[in-house]
Write a protein that holds these residues in place. Structure first.
Motif, PDB file in Angstrom:
ATOM      1  N   ASP A   1     -15.372 -52.195  11.955  1.00 20.00           N
ATOM      2  CA  ASP A   1     -15.941 -53.220  12.834  1.00 20.00           C
ATOM      3  C   ASP A   1     -15.689 -54.627  12.299  1.00 20.00           C
ATOM      4  O   ASP A   1     -15.510 -55.571  13.069  1.00 20.00           O
ATOM      5  N   SER A   2     -15.677 -54.762  10.986  1.00 12.31           N
ATOM      6  CA  SER A   2     -15.474 -56.081  10.372  1.00 12.31           C
ATOM      7  C   SER A   2     -14.000 -56.467  10.301  1.00 12.31           C
ATOM      8  O   SER A   2     -13.681 -57.600   9.961  1.00 12.31           O
TER       9      SER A   2
ATOM     10  N   ASP B   1     -13.740 -58.452  -1.266  1.00 15.49           N
ATOM     11  CA  ASP B   1     -13.953 -58.372   0.180  1.00 15.49           C
ATOM     12  C   ASP B   1     -14.736 -57.122   0.571  1.00 15.49           C
ATOM     13  O   ASP B   1     -15.286 -57.041   1.663  1.00 15.49           O
ATOM     14  N   PHE B   2     -14.771 -56.158  -0.329  1.00 18.38           N
ATOM     15  CA  PHE B   2     -15.438 -54.881  -0.065  1.00 18.38           C
ATOM     16  C   PHE B   2     -16.739 -54.739  -0.860  1.00 18.38           C
ATOM     17  O   PHE B   2     -17.241 -53.644  -1.054  1.00 18.38           O
TER      18      PHE B   2
ATOM     19  N   ASP C   1     -19.814 -55.556  -0.197  1.00 20.61           N
ATOM     20  CA  ASP C   1     -20.956 -55.023   0.548  1.00 20.61           C
ATOM     21  C   ASP C   1     -20.641 -53.573   0.882  1.00 20.61           C
ATOM     22  O   ASP C   1     -19.909 -53.285   1.829  1.00 20.61           O
TER      23      ASP C   1
ATOM     24  N   ASP D   1     -22.182 -51.351   2.269  1.00 21.04           N
ATOM     25  CA  ASP D   1     -22.711 -50.832   3.531  1.00 21.04           C
ATOM     26  C   ASP D   1     -22.084 -51.510   4.755  1.00 21.04           C
ATOM     27  O   ASP D   1     -22.452 -51.203   5.879  1.00 21.04           O
ATOM     28  N   GLU D   2     -21.148 -52.406   4.529  1.00 18.53           N
ATOM     29  CA  GLU D   2     -20.482 -53.085   5.641  1.00 18.53           C
ATOM     30  C   GLU D   2     -19.509 -52.137   6.338  1.00 18.53           C
ATOM     31  O   GLU D   2     -18.757 -51.412   5.687  1.00 18.53           O
ATOM     32  N   ASN D   3     -19.523 -52.155   7.662  1.00 20.68           N
ATOM     33  CA  ASN D   3     -18.617 -51.307   8.432  1.00 20.68           C
ATOM     34  C   ASN D   3     -17.202 -51.876   8.311  1.00 20.68           C
ATOM     35  O   ASN D   3     -16.921 -52.980   8.780  1.00 20.68           O
ATOM     36  N   LEU D   4     -16.333 -51.119   7.662  1.00 21.70           N
ATOM     37  CA  LEU D   4     -14.976 -51.581   7.358  1.00 21.70           C
ATOM     38  C   LEU D   4     -14.127 -51.774   8.607  1.00 21.70           C
ATOM     39  O   LEU D   4     -13.273 -52.652   8.652  1.00 21.70           O
TER      40      LEU D   4
ATOM     41  N   GLN E   1     -13.448 -49.515  -3.927  1.00 18.68           N
ATOM     42  CA  GLN E   1     -13.200 -50.908  -3.547  1.00 18.68           C
ATOM     43  C   GLN E   1     -11.798 -51.341  -3.970  1.00 18.68           C
ATOM     44  O   GLN E   1     -11.094 -52.016  -3.222  1.00 18.68           O
TER      45      GLN E   1
ATOM     46  N   ASN F   1     -16.853 -45.114   7.378  1.00 18.58           N
ATOM     47  CA  ASN F   1     -16.753 -46.517   7.755  1.00 18.58           C
ATOM     48  C   ASN F   1     -17.393 -47.510   6.784  1.00 18.58           C
ATOM     49  O   ASN F   1     -17.353 -48.712   7.020  1.00 18.58           O
ATOM     50  N   THR F   2     -17.972 -47.043   5.692  1.00 17.32           N
ATOM     51  CA  THR F   2     -18.491 -47.939   4.658  1.00 17.32           C
ATOM     52  C   THR F   2     -18.082 -47.396   3.293  1.00 17.32           C
ATOM     53  O   THR F   2     -17.776 -46.203   3.152  1.00 17.32           O
TER      54      THR F   2
END
Length: 83
Positions: free
Chosen positions: A34-35, A24-25, A27, A29-32, A11, A69-70
């Motif tokens: 796509d977001s 900002d990082f 989460d 499991d959030e797609n870095l 992170q 991506n996560t």
């Protein structure tokens, strides 16, 4: 000296590469991509930082965004490359 978990370190490296806050990082499991948290230029910078930090080699020619991506997937890939 503060000890970081791998997730926290990833992170922080992402924050440095993107100019964002490490929160900002949060989460993992959030797609870095796509977001919109990371773009292609920051990805290259991040990969170089990751290689230096963990003494691994990430061939850019073999980089598959779906595998990176996560934050959690990045940690998994780093562990695989360290083995």
């Amino acid at each position: 000296m503060e000890v970081f978990t791998m997730i926290e370190k990833i992170q922080e490296l992402l924050a440095q590469a993107t100019g964002r806050d490490a929160a900002d990082f949060a989460d993992a499991d959030e797609n870095l991509f796509d977001s919109g948290l990371i773009d292609s230029m920051a990805t290259v910078q991040f990969l170089f930082s990751l290689q230096d930090e963990y003494d691994i080699t990430v061939p850019v020619s073999e980089f598959d965004r779906d595998e990176w991506n996560t934050v959690n997937k990045i940690a998994d890939r780093v562990k695989e490359l360290q083995a």
